[in-house]
Design a protein around this motif. Structure first.
Motif, PDB file in Angstrom:
ATOM      1  N   ASN A 187     -10.260  12.960  30.759  1.00 36.09           N
ATOM      2  CA  ASN A 187      -9.761  11.583  30.669  1.00 36.09           C
ATOM      3  C   ASN A 187      -8.233  11.526  30.660  1.00 36.09           C
ATOM      4  OD1 ASN A 187     -12.451  10.829  30.425  1.00 36.09           O
ATOM      5  ND2 ASN A 187     -12.382  11.078  28.202  1.00 36.09           N
TER       6      ASN A 187
ATOM      7  N   ASN B   9      -6.510  21.916  13.700  1.00 38.00           N
ATOM      8  CA  ASN B   9      -7.588  21.014  14.135  1.00 38.00           C
ATOM      9  C   ASN B   9      -7.166  20.300  15.411  1.00 38.00           C
ATOM     10  OD1 ASN B   9      -8.131  20.190  10.709  1.00 38.00           O
ATOM     11  ND2 ASN B   9      -9.496  21.375  11.992  1.00 38.00           N
ATOM     12  N   GLY B  10      -8.087  20.189  16.324  1.00 35.78           N
ATOM     13  CA  GLY B  10      -7.829  19.450  17.566  1.00 35.78           C
ATOM     14  C   GLY B  10      -7.009  20.214  18.587  1.00 35.78           C
ATOM     15  N   ALA B  11      -6.697  21.482  18.309  1.00 30.83           N
ATOM     16  CA  ALA B  11      -5.857  22.254  19.238  1.00 30.83           C
ATOM     17  C   ALA B  11      -6.605  22.646  20.505  1.00 30.83           C
ATOM     18  CB  ALA B  11      -5.318  23.501  18.547  1.00 30.83           C
ATOM     19  N   GLY B  12      -7.912  22.640  20.443  1.00 29.67           N
ATOM     20  CA  GLY B  12      -8.679  22.970  21.649  1.00 29.67           C
ATOM     21  C   GLY B  12      -9.514  24.233  21.527  1.00 29.67           C
ATOM     22  N   LYS B  13      -9.765  24.688  20.309  1.00 23.78           N
ATOM     23  CA  LYS B  13     -10.513  25.949  20.120  1.00 23.78           C
ATOM     24  C   LYS B  13     -11.963  25.823  20.619  1.00 23.78           C
ATOM     25  CE  LYS B  13      -9.644  25.816  15.722  1.00 23.78           C
ATOM     26  NZ  LYS B  13      -8.865  24.551  15.726  1.00 23.78           N
ATOM     27  N   SER B  14     -12.632  24.746  20.165  1.00 22.37           N
ATOM     28  CA  SER B  14     -14.027  24.575  20.609  1.00 22.37           C
ATOM     29  C   SER B  14     -14.075  24.345  22.112  1.00 22.37           C
ATOM     30  CB  SER B  14     -14.673  23.378  19.909  1.00 22.37           C
ATOM     31  OG  SER B  14     -14.683  23.590  18.522  1.00 22.37           O
ATOM     32  N   SER B  15     -13.108  23.607  22.629  1.00 22.04           N
ATOM     33  CA  SER B  15     -13.075  23.351  24.075  1.00 22.04           C
ATOM     34  C   SER B  15     -12.884  24.664  24.828  1.00 22.04           C
ATOM     35  CB  SER B  15     -11.927  22.393  24.416  1.00 22.04           C
ATOM     36  OG  SER B  15     -12.055  21.215  23.675  1.00 22.04           O
TER      37      SER B  15
ATOM     38  N   GLN C 110     -20.402  24.631  16.926  1.00 25.12           N
ATOM     39  CA  GLN C 110     -19.909  24.057  15.676  1.00 25.12           C
ATOM     40  C   GLN C 110     -20.989  23.113  15.168  1.00 25.12           C
ATOM     41  OE1 GLN C 110     -16.208  22.033  16.271  1.00 25.12           O
ATOM     42  NE2 GLN C 110     -15.520  22.381  14.188  1.00 25.12           N
TER      43      GLN C 110
HETATM   44  N1  ATP Z   1     -13.870  13.788  26.224  1.00 24.68           N
HETATM   45  C1  ATP Z   1     -12.660  13.890  25.667  1.00 24.68           C
HETATM   46  N2  ATP Z   1     -11.612  13.168  26.155  1.00 24.68           N
HETATM   47  C2  ATP Z   1     -10.397  13.288  25.610  1.00 24.68           C
HETATM   48  N3  ATP Z   1     -10.118  14.077  24.571  1.00 24.68           N
HETATM   49  C3  ATP Z   1     -11.109  14.815  24.052  1.00 24.68           C
HETATM   50  C4  ATP Z   1     -12.431  14.772  24.560  1.00 24.68           C
HETATM   51  N4  ATP Z   1     -13.200  15.615  23.857  1.00 24.68           N
HETATM   52  C5  ATP Z   1     -12.386  16.185  22.921  1.00 24.68           C
HETATM   53  N5  ATP Z   1     -11.139  15.689  23.032  1.00 24.68           N
HETATM   54  C6  ATP Z   1      -9.963  16.062  22.229  1.00 24.68           C
HETATM   55  O1  ATP Z   1      -9.644  17.381  22.544  1.00 24.68           O
HETATM   56  C7  ATP Z   1      -8.960  17.985  21.446  1.00 24.68           C
HETATM   57  C8  ATP Z   1      -9.510  19.379  21.234  1.00 24.68           C
HETATM   58  O2  ATP Z   1     -10.806  19.312  20.658  1.00 24.68           O
HETATM   59  P1  ATP Z   1     -11.532  20.629  20.131  1.00 24.68           P
HETATM   60  O3  ATP Z   1     -12.827  20.200  19.532  1.00 24.68           O
HETATM   61  O4  ATP Z   1     -11.562  21.633  21.212  1.00 24.68           O
HETATM   62  O5  ATP Z   1     -10.525  21.103  18.996  1.00 24.68           O
HETATM   63  P2  ATP Z   1     -10.641  22.260  17.893  1.00 24.68           P
HETATM   64  O6  ATP Z   1      -9.403  23.079  17.973  1.00 24.68           O
HETATM   65  O7  ATP Z   1     -11.922  22.987  18.044  1.00 24.68           O
HETATM   66  O8  ATP Z   1     -10.637  21.396  16.559  1.00 24.68           O
HETATM   67  P3  ATP Z   1     -11.261  21.621  15.081  1.00 24.68           P
HETATM   68  O9  ATP Z   1     -10.490  22.738  14.414  1.00 24.68           O
HETATM   69  O10 ATP Z   1     -11.008  20.305  14.425  1.00 24.68           O
HETATM   70  O11 ATP Z   1     -12.726  21.914  15.257  1.00 24.68           O
HETATM   71  C9  ATP Z   1      -9.139  17.043  20.278  1.00 24.68           C
HETATM   72  O12 ATP Z   1      -7.925  16.389  20.023  1.00 24.68           O
HETATM   73  C10 ATP Z   1     -10.199  16.074  20.746  1.00 24.68           C
HETATM   74  O13 ATP Z   1     -10.009  14.793  20.217  1.00 24.68           O
END
Ligand code: ATP
Length: 229
Positions: free
Chosen positions: A16, A40-46, A77
């Motif tokens: 997006n 948090n939110g850095a993108g680890k799960s992604s 997760q």
């Molecule tokens: N479909 C999407 N469109 C836009 N942004 C997204 C979408 N899905 C996830 N995000 C954003 O991508 C970022 C990374 O998410 P991710 O779950 O990979 O983070 P993380 O490092 O695993 O976080 P945490 O430690 O909180 O589990 C987050 O800011 C999330 O809001």
């Protein structure tokens, strides 16, 4: 037997119009426990989902298996199960093991294997509970049991300690260490630096969308402290 090396070439992710991961290139050594950490939110799960091919990324993820390619075990997760789902733990495991619909005959060998796996994660006495009745820690144990069934040499485990009590954390840690000792390539997303210091072989930090890898040996704990200061 050894898990694969994982090579990542210019991997980036945009959803997006939001950049979730800036281009990352890295080589993850086989048979190691790779800790992935960062805010948090850095993108680890992604990132983990990109490794698994579950996200529409650009760039390449190459799995270099030493023999025939194997399966990947993924422990996501924590997520909730729909409370009204009429499926018990045993039935959930049965569909994972047999890949058959539930109405097929349950073979004793399958039930015995399920019993072994549930014993291993401390859920044997809860086998008749419905998924929606499980606590957070129990859900985590079940997802791990399901992944164990795959007997994989490549594991992606996203925040495995969430919701686990102390005994659960100890046994989860022992299971993860055992996977690595058996030669599996293991990715673990985790925030606990003490745990990483003690058990991980390598530390990778994803921060601000960029993967900066700061690799340290388990024996060089002072370097980890420096990396995380
Ligand atoms: N479909 C999407 N469109 C836009 N942004 C997204 C979408 N899905 C996830 N995000 C954003 O991508 C970022 C990374 O998410 P991710 O779950 O990979 O983070 P993380 O490092 O695993 O976080 P945490 O430690 O909180 O589990 C987050 O800011 C999330 O809001």
């Amino acid at each position: 037997m050894m898990g694969p090396a994982i090579e990542v070439q210019s991997l980036s992710l945009q959803l997006n119009r939001v950049v979730l991961l800036e281009p990352i290139s890295a080589m993850f050594k086989p048979g190691r426990l790779h800790a992935i950490s960062g805010p948090n939110g850095a993108g680890k799960s992604s990132f983990i989902k990109c490794l698994l091919g579950l996200m529409p990324h650009t760039g390449q993820v190459l799995r270099h298996w030493s023999g025939r390619p194997g399966q990947i075990a993924y422990v996501p997760q924590q997520s909730a199960f729909e409370a009204s789902l009429p499926v018990t733990i045993e039935e959930f495991m049965l569909t994972s093991i047999t890949r058959w619909p539930l109405f097929f005959k349950r073979r004793d060998a399958h039930l015995q294997r399920i019993d072994e796996l549930l014993q291993r994660v401390g859920l044997a006495s809860k086998r008749h509970l419905r998924l929606g009745q499980l606590s957070g820690g129990e859900r985590q144990r079940l997802l791990f049991a399901q992944a164990l069934e795959r007997q994989s040499l490549l594991w992606c485990i996203d925040e495995p300690m969430t919701g686990l009590d102390q005994a659960g954390q100890l046994s989860m840690t022992a299971e993860i260490a055992q996977l690595r000792d058996q030669g599996a390539t293991v990715f673990v997303v985790h925030h606990d630096m003490e745990w990483i210091q003690q058990y991980a072989d390598e530390l990778w930090i994803i921060e601000g969308g960029l993967a900066q890898h700061r690799m340290v040996s388990r024996k060089q704990s002072s370097l980890i402290a420096e990396a995380c200061a």
